[in-house]
Design a protein around this motif. Structure first.
Motif, PDB file in Angstrom:
ATOM      1  N   GLY A 232       0.763  -1.230  -0.030  1.00 35.14           N
ATOM      2  CA  GLY A 232       0.296  -0.074   0.157  1.00 35.14           C
ATOM      3  C   GLY A 232       0.594   1.094   0.038  1.00 35.14           C
ATOM      4  O   GLY A 232       0.502   2.233  -0.493  1.00 35.14           O
ATOM      5  N   ILE A 233       2.065   1.530   0.835  1.00 36.24           N
ATOM      6  CA  ILE A 233       2.693   2.481   0.735  1.00 36.24           C
ATOM      7  C   ILE A 233       3.418   3.079  -0.521  1.00 36.24           C
ATOM      8  O   ILE A 233       3.455   4.360  -0.874  1.00 36.24           O
ATOM      9  N   ALA A 234       3.488   2.129  -1.519  1.00 36.58           N
ATOM     10  CA  ALA A 234       3.897   2.456  -2.706  1.00 36.58           C
ATOM     11  C   ALA A 234       2.923   3.396  -3.486  1.00 36.58           C
ATOM     12  O   ALA A 234       3.327   4.129  -3.944  1.00 36.58           O
ATOM     13  N   HIS A 235       1.785   3.079  -3.134  1.00 31.90           N
ATOM     14  CA  HIS A 235       0.552   3.927  -3.884  1.00 31.90           C
ATOM     15  C   HIS A 235       0.285   5.104  -3.495  1.00 31.90           C
ATOM     16  O   HIS A 235      -0.234   5.983  -4.002  1.00 31.90           O
ATOM     17  N   LEU A 236       0.652   5.134  -2.022  1.00 29.73           N
ATOM     18  CA  LEU A 236       0.625   6.459  -1.264  1.00 29.73           C
ATOM     19  C   LEU A 236       1.608   7.395  -1.797  1.00 29.73           C
ATOM     20  O   LEU A 236       1.691   8.705  -2.140  1.00 29.73           O
ATOM     21  N   ALA A 237       2.982   6.783  -2.143  1.00 28.05           N
ATOM     22  CA  ALA A 237       4.046   7.572  -2.694  1.00 28.05           C
ATOM     23  C   ALA A 237       3.679   8.076  -4.272  1.00 28.05           C
ATOM     24  O   ALA A 237       3.840   9.487  -4.461  1.00 28.05           O
ATOM     25  N   THR A 238       2.758   7.360  -4.739  1.00 31.34           N
ATOM     26  CA  THR A 238       2.489   7.992  -6.015  1.00 31.34           C
ATOM     27  C   THR A 238       1.350   8.879  -6.039  1.00 31.34           C
ATOM     28  O   THR A 238       1.331   9.939  -6.527  1.00 31.34           O
ATOM     29  N   GLY A 239       0.511   8.835  -4.833  1.00 35.20           N
ATOM     30  CA  GLY A 239      -0.553   9.744  -4.688  1.00 35.20           C
ATOM     31  C   GLY A 239       0.029  11.109  -4.161  1.00 35.20           C
ATOM     32  O   GLY A 239      -0.497  12.222  -4.512  1.00 35.20           O
ATOM     33  N   TYR A 240       1.187  10.960  -3.707  1.00 42.62           N
ATOM     34  CA  TYR A 240       1.770  12.322  -2.911  1.00 42.62           C
ATOM     35  C   TYR A 240       2.924  12.765  -3.969  1.00 42.62           C
ATOM     36  O   TYR A 240       3.902  13.532  -3.741  1.00 42.62           O
ATOM     37  N   ARG A 241       3.261  12.067  -5.141  1.00 41.89           N
ATOM     38  CA  ARG A 241       4.394  12.497  -5.894  1.00 41.89           C
ATOM     39  C   ARG A 241       5.832  12.414  -5.166  1.00 41.89           C
ATOM     40  O   ARG A 241       6.589  13.267  -5.683  1.00 41.89           O
ATOM     41  N   THR A 242       5.783  11.507  -4.201  1.00 39.36           N
ATOM     42  CA  THR A 242       7.080  11.400  -3.722  1.00 39.36           C
ATOM     43  C   THR A 242       8.053  10.523  -4.402  1.00 39.36           C
ATOM     44  O   THR A 242       7.501   9.171  -4.733  1.00 39.36           O
ATOM     45  N   PRO A 243       9.237  10.587  -4.549  1.00 41.70           N
ATOM     46  CA  PRO A 243      10.171   9.710  -5.066  1.00 41.70           C
ATOM     47  C   PRO A 243      10.001   8.316  -4.589  1.00 41.70           C
ATOM     48  O   PRO A 243      10.022   8.246  -3.219  1.00 41.70           O
ATOM     49  N   SER A 244       9.891   7.203  -5.174  1.00 35.01           N
ATOM     50  CA  SER A 244       9.977   5.833  -4.538  1.00 35.01           C
ATOM     51  C   SER A 244      10.432   4.957  -5.656  1.00 35.01           C
ATOM     52  O   SER A 244      10.658   5.129  -6.780  1.00 35.01           O
ATOM     53  N   VAL A 245      11.001   3.708  -4.816  1.00 26.35           N
ATOM     54  CA  VAL A 245      11.421   2.646  -5.582  1.00 26.35           C
ATOM     55  C   VAL A 245      10.535   1.441  -4.975  1.00 26.35           C
ATOM     56  O   VAL A 245      10.481   1.315  -3.709  1.00 26.35           O
ATOM     57  N   THR A 246       9.988   0.843  -5.879  1.00 29.67           N
ATOM     58  CA  THR A 246       8.976  -0.268  -5.642  1.00 29.67           C
ATOM     59  C   THR A 246       9.492  -1.612  -6.003  1.00 29.67           C
ATOM     60  O   THR A 246       9.962  -1.709  -7.205  1.00 29.67           O
ATOM     61  N   LEU A 247       9.737  -2.752  -5.102  1.00 28.54           N
ATOM     62  CA  LEU A 247      10.213  -3.852  -5.511  1.00 28.54           C
ATOM     63  C   LEU A 247       9.131  -5.054  -5.716  1.00 28.54           C
ATOM     64  O   LEU A 247       8.488  -5.360  -4.703  1.00 28.54           O
ATOM     65  N   PHE A 248       9.078  -5.499  -6.849  1.00 28.12           N
ATOM     66  CA  PHE A 248       8.048  -6.376  -7.067  1.00 28.12           C
ATOM     67  C   PHE A 248       8.462  -7.865  -7.325  1.00 28.12           C
ATOM     68  O   PHE A 248       9.662  -8.173  -7.831  1.00 28.12           O
ATOM     69  N   GLY A 249       7.628  -8.832  -6.901  1.00 30.17           N
ATOM     70  CA  GLY A 249       7.906 -10.320  -6.852  1.00 30.17           C
ATOM     71  C   GLY A 249       6.853 -11.022  -7.706  1.00 30.17           C
ATOM     72  O   GLY A 249       7.236 -10.930  -8.944  1.00 30.17           O
ATOM     73  N   PRO A 250       5.929 -11.692  -7.162  1.00 31.35           N
ATOM     74  CA  PRO A 250       5.012 -12.416  -7.928  1.00 31.35           C
ATOM     75  C   PRO A 250       4.170 -11.309  -9.021  1.00 31.35           C
ATOM     76  O   PRO A 250       3.669 -12.098  -9.893  1.00 31.35           O
ATOM     77  N   VAL A 251       3.883 -10.343  -8.380  1.00 33.35           N
ATOM     78  CA  VAL A 251       2.833  -9.443  -9.463  1.00 33.35           C
ATOM     79  C   VAL A 251       3.746  -8.446 -10.379  1.00 33.35           C
ATOM     80  O   VAL A 251       4.418  -8.105  -9.936  1.00 33.35           O
ATOM     81  N   SER A 252       3.442  -8.434 -11.410  1.00 38.91           N
ATOM     82  CA  SER A 252       4.067  -7.561 -12.569  1.00 38.91           C
ATOM     83  C   SER A 252       3.919  -6.232 -12.199  1.00 38.91           C
ATOM     84  O   SER A 252       2.449  -6.006 -11.970  1.00 38.91           O
TER      85      SER A 252
END
Length: 309
Positions: A232-252
């Motif tokens: 969830g926090i990755a989507h909050l970063a998107t919503g606040y336009r905060t620079p982010s790095v998101t690590l994906f595993g099973p889901v593309s």
């Protein structure tokens, strides 16, 4: 009254913001009720436009929902269970994906490999509701939080989506050495994990704040950088336009990743096909293929992109 079902988590609600705002604009004079977990109220406020929250949890019966809503809108899933929860309220109309098992033949067809934001905007447009896929921004809460922190969030809903804590600790330690002020965040059930990462990184006790959702929203909105798994926090970063790095595993990230045109958000994925995101058992191989150096490099890249935008 319009009743909308989205009884899921933080990320699920954040990516539904464009569809929810489209519904608000389409029915300006109607009461808009959202069936969702009550603890998500701060995020509901950050999205805006919802008049009432009906406490709900996933596919449980909607005991507190008013009967006979003018329209019941299923933003929860493809059915049939979620369709039936809404049909039990005897709505005037059901807006939902077509599902023969639920006896609902109207609605668009479900596409498994569709990005979640696109999915619900396509759904809304089918019913004549205008929806902008880039309408993801969130309102900042009025809360006093430290500014400019780097947030590392090691938790995720399933074990398959959790990058090893020792790798998060390595990233945290090296970022601190580079001058970042690092916080390790997580839910109440993830506190032991957060403490482990903090201790292995050599951070002090203040590096693991106990936050409610309002404080987490504020921290992300004011952060320098967010590093997390697919949660969830990755989507909050998107919503606040905060620079982010998101690590994906099973889901593309093609299904749940940040907008591809925003260079200050970076998704890292070494998978070949998308699977269920709630897989039990060990960390997914695509996630294990990610090394700390790659995450640090991506962090430097998104910070540079943010400084240039």
């Amino acid at each position: 009254m319009i009743l909308i079902l989205r009884a899921l988590g933080v990320g699920d609600l954040a990516v539904a913001a464009p569809a929810l705002r489209g519904l608000r604009a389409a029915f300006p004079g109607e009461t808009l009720s959202l069936a969702a977990p009550a603890w998500l109220a701060p995020l509901v406020d950050a999205i805006g436009g919802i008049d009432r929250i009906v406490p709900a949890h996933e596919l449980e019966p909607l005991a507190d929902a008013p009967v006979n809503p003018q329209i019941a809108v299923n933003l929860h899933g493809s059915g049939p269970e979620s369709h039936r929860r809404l049909l039990e309220l005897e709505p005037g109309k059901l807006w939902a994906f077509a599902n023969r098992a639920a006896g609902h033949h109207d609605g668009p067809g479900w596409l498994d490999e569709e990005h979640e934001v696109f999915r619900w905007c396509r759904f809304a447009r089918y019913y004549g509701v205008r929806c902008a896929i880039d309408d993801l921004d969130l309102k900042r809460p009025s809360v006093d939080v430290p500014q400019g922190m780097t947030i590392i969030h090691p938790g995720a809903k399933s074990s398959a989506r959790r990058w090893p804590p020792e790798r998060y600790a390595s990233v945290a330690r090296r970022l601190r050495s580079a001058g970042h002020r690092v916080l390790i965040t997580g839910s109440a059930s993830e506190q032991d994990l957060c403490v482990r990462v903090s201790e292995e990184a050599g951070l002090g006790p203040d590096a693991v704040p106990r936050t409610g959702l309002t404080e987490l929203l504020g921290l992300v909105a004011a952060a320098r950088l967010v590093i997390s798994g697919d949660t969830g926090i990755a989507h909050l970063a998107t919503g606040y336009r905060t620079p982010s790095v998101t690590l994906f595993g099973p889901v593309s990230p093609a299904r749940w990743g940040p907008p591809p045109d925003r260079q200050w958000h970076r998704a890292i994925w070494h998978g070949t096909r998308s699977e269920r995101g709630d897989l039990p058992g060990p960390v997914h191989p695509a996630l294990l293929a990610i090394e700390a150096d790659e995450v640090l490099d991506a962090g430097n890249q998104v910070l540079h992109a943010a400084a240039s935008k």
